[in-house]
Design an enzyme around this catalytic site. Structure first.
Site, PDB file in Angstrom:
ATOM      1  N   ASN A   1      42.835  41.151  39.242  1.00 36.36           N
ATOM      2  CA  ASN A   1      43.736  40.642  40.142  1.00 36.36           C
ATOM      3  C   ASN A   1      44.614  42.030  40.475  1.00 36.36           C
ATOM      4  O   ASN A   1      45.046  42.827  39.685  1.00 36.36           O
ATOM      5  CB  ASN A   1      44.732  39.514  39.886  1.00 36.36           C
ATOM      6  CG  ASN A   1      45.304  39.453  38.474  1.00 36.36           C
ATOM      7  OD1 ASN A   1      44.840  40.201  37.482  1.00 36.36           O
ATOM      8  ND2 ASN A   1      46.109  38.874  38.219  1.00 36.36           N
TER       9      ASN A   1
ATOM     10  N   GLU B   1      48.294  42.593  42.452  1.00 37.53           N
ATOM     11  CA  GLU B   1      49.449  41.900  43.130  1.00 37.53           C
ATOM     12  C   GLU B   1      49.881  42.900  44.145  1.00 37.53           C
ATOM     13  O   GLU B   1      50.072  44.067  43.881  1.00 37.53           O
ATOM     14  CB  GLU B   1      50.456  41.285  42.190  1.00 37.53           C
ATOM     15  CG  GLU B   1      49.838  40.336  41.246  1.00 37.53           C
ATOM     16  CD  GLU B   1      50.804  39.649  40.193  1.00 37.53           C
ATOM     17  OE1 GLU B   1      50.632  38.886  39.618  1.00 37.53           O
ATOM     18  OE2 GLU B   1      51.856  40.570  39.970  1.00 37.53           O
TER      19      GLU B   1
ATOM     20  N   GLU C   1      38.499  37.394  41.161  1.00 34.16           N
ATOM     21  CA  GLU C   1      36.995  36.844  41.861  1.00 34.16           C
ATOM     22  C   GLU C   1      36.637  37.593  43.307  1.00 34.16           C
ATOM     23  O   GLU C   1      35.637  37.753  43.439  1.00 34.16           O
ATOM     24  CB  GLU C   1      37.073  35.297  41.881  1.00 34.16           C
ATOM     25  CG  GLU C   1      37.053  34.551  40.726  1.00 34.16           C
ATOM     26  CD  GLU C   1      38.718  34.408  40.102  1.00 34.16           C
ATOM     27  OE1 GLU C   1      38.971  33.380  39.499  1.00 34.16           O
ATOM     28  OE2 GLU C   1      39.798  35.092  40.794  1.00 34.16           O
TER      29      GLU C   1
ATOM     30  N   CYS D   1      40.750  29.689  41.664  1.00 34.39           N
ATOM     31  CA  CYS D   1      41.785  28.981  42.487  1.00 34.39           C
ATOM     32  C   CYS D   1      40.800  28.447  43.901  1.00 34.39           C
ATOM     33  O   CYS D   1      39.753  28.979  43.889  1.00 34.39           O
ATOM     34  CB  CYS D   1      42.773  29.996  43.163  1.00 34.39           C
ATOM     35  SG  CYS D   1      42.548  31.015  44.364  1.00 34.39           S
TER      36      CYS D   1
ATOM     37  N   CYS E   1      39.698  31.104  46.077  1.00 33.93           N
ATOM     38  CA  CYS E   1      38.557  31.935  45.483  1.00 33.93           C
ATOM     39  C   CYS E   1      37.046  30.970  45.257  1.00 33.93           C
ATOM     40  O   CYS E   1      35.795  31.450  45.808  1.00 33.93           O
ATOM     41  CB  CYS E   1      38.669  32.414  44.016  1.00 33.93           C
ATOM     42  SG  CYS E   1      39.965  33.696  44.351  1.00 33.93           S
TER      43      CYS E   1
END
Length: 149
Positions: free
Chosen positions: A40, A42, A53, A84, A87
């Site tokens: 990830n 951010e 992902e 999530c 994704c």
């Protein structure tokens, strides 16, 4: 330990998470066995953040791959995190309901799902094609709108 879980754990080490401090890594295996990883990333504008992902599948697609059979996801706290909804929908663009998703629960434990279990009744290319093939249900010229012509 599952090779994909190991690769997902390695990937989360590169995560850029100054806001949430919640590291996530993903490892995606292509149908021919190549593995692509992502973490990830951010951004201060949260909606511009990238999920692990998404990074993995974007990298794989950029390299010319469009068929995948297995995904592993791990977080820094080994809490069994699943992809999530966003994704899951991205995965559904390239993967069937039978894509295996392995989630790292720590201490050698994993939770395993299929994409179909995590995202039933997904929006697909056929969903959009079917909608385009049907007349609009909101045609303003219908007489049941209560207005006379």
């Amino acid at each position: 330990m599952d090779t994909l879980i190991e690769r997902a754990r390695e990937a989360l080490g590169a995560a850029h998470v100054p806001y949430s401090e919640y590291r996530v890594g993903a490892a995606l295996r292509t149908a021919d066995g190549e593995i692509f990883t992502g973490c990830n990333v951010e951004n201060a504008n949260y909606s511009n953040s990238l999920h692990a992902e998404e990074v993995a599948i974007g990298t794989a697609v950029t390299a010319g791959h469009h068929e995948f059979d297995r995904l592993a996801v791990s977080s820094g706290v080994r809490d069994g995190v699943t992809p999530c909804g966003m994704c899951r929908q991205t995965l559904a663009e390239f993967c069937g309901d039978d894509l295996t998703i392995v989630c790292d629960c720590g201490d050698g434990e994993v939770a395993t799902y299929t994409l179909g279990e995590l995202l039933p009744e997904t929006i697909s290319a056929s969903t959009l094609t079917d909608a385009a093939d049907n007349d609009s249900p909101h045609d303003m010229s219908d007489s049941d709108s209560g207005e006379s012509s």
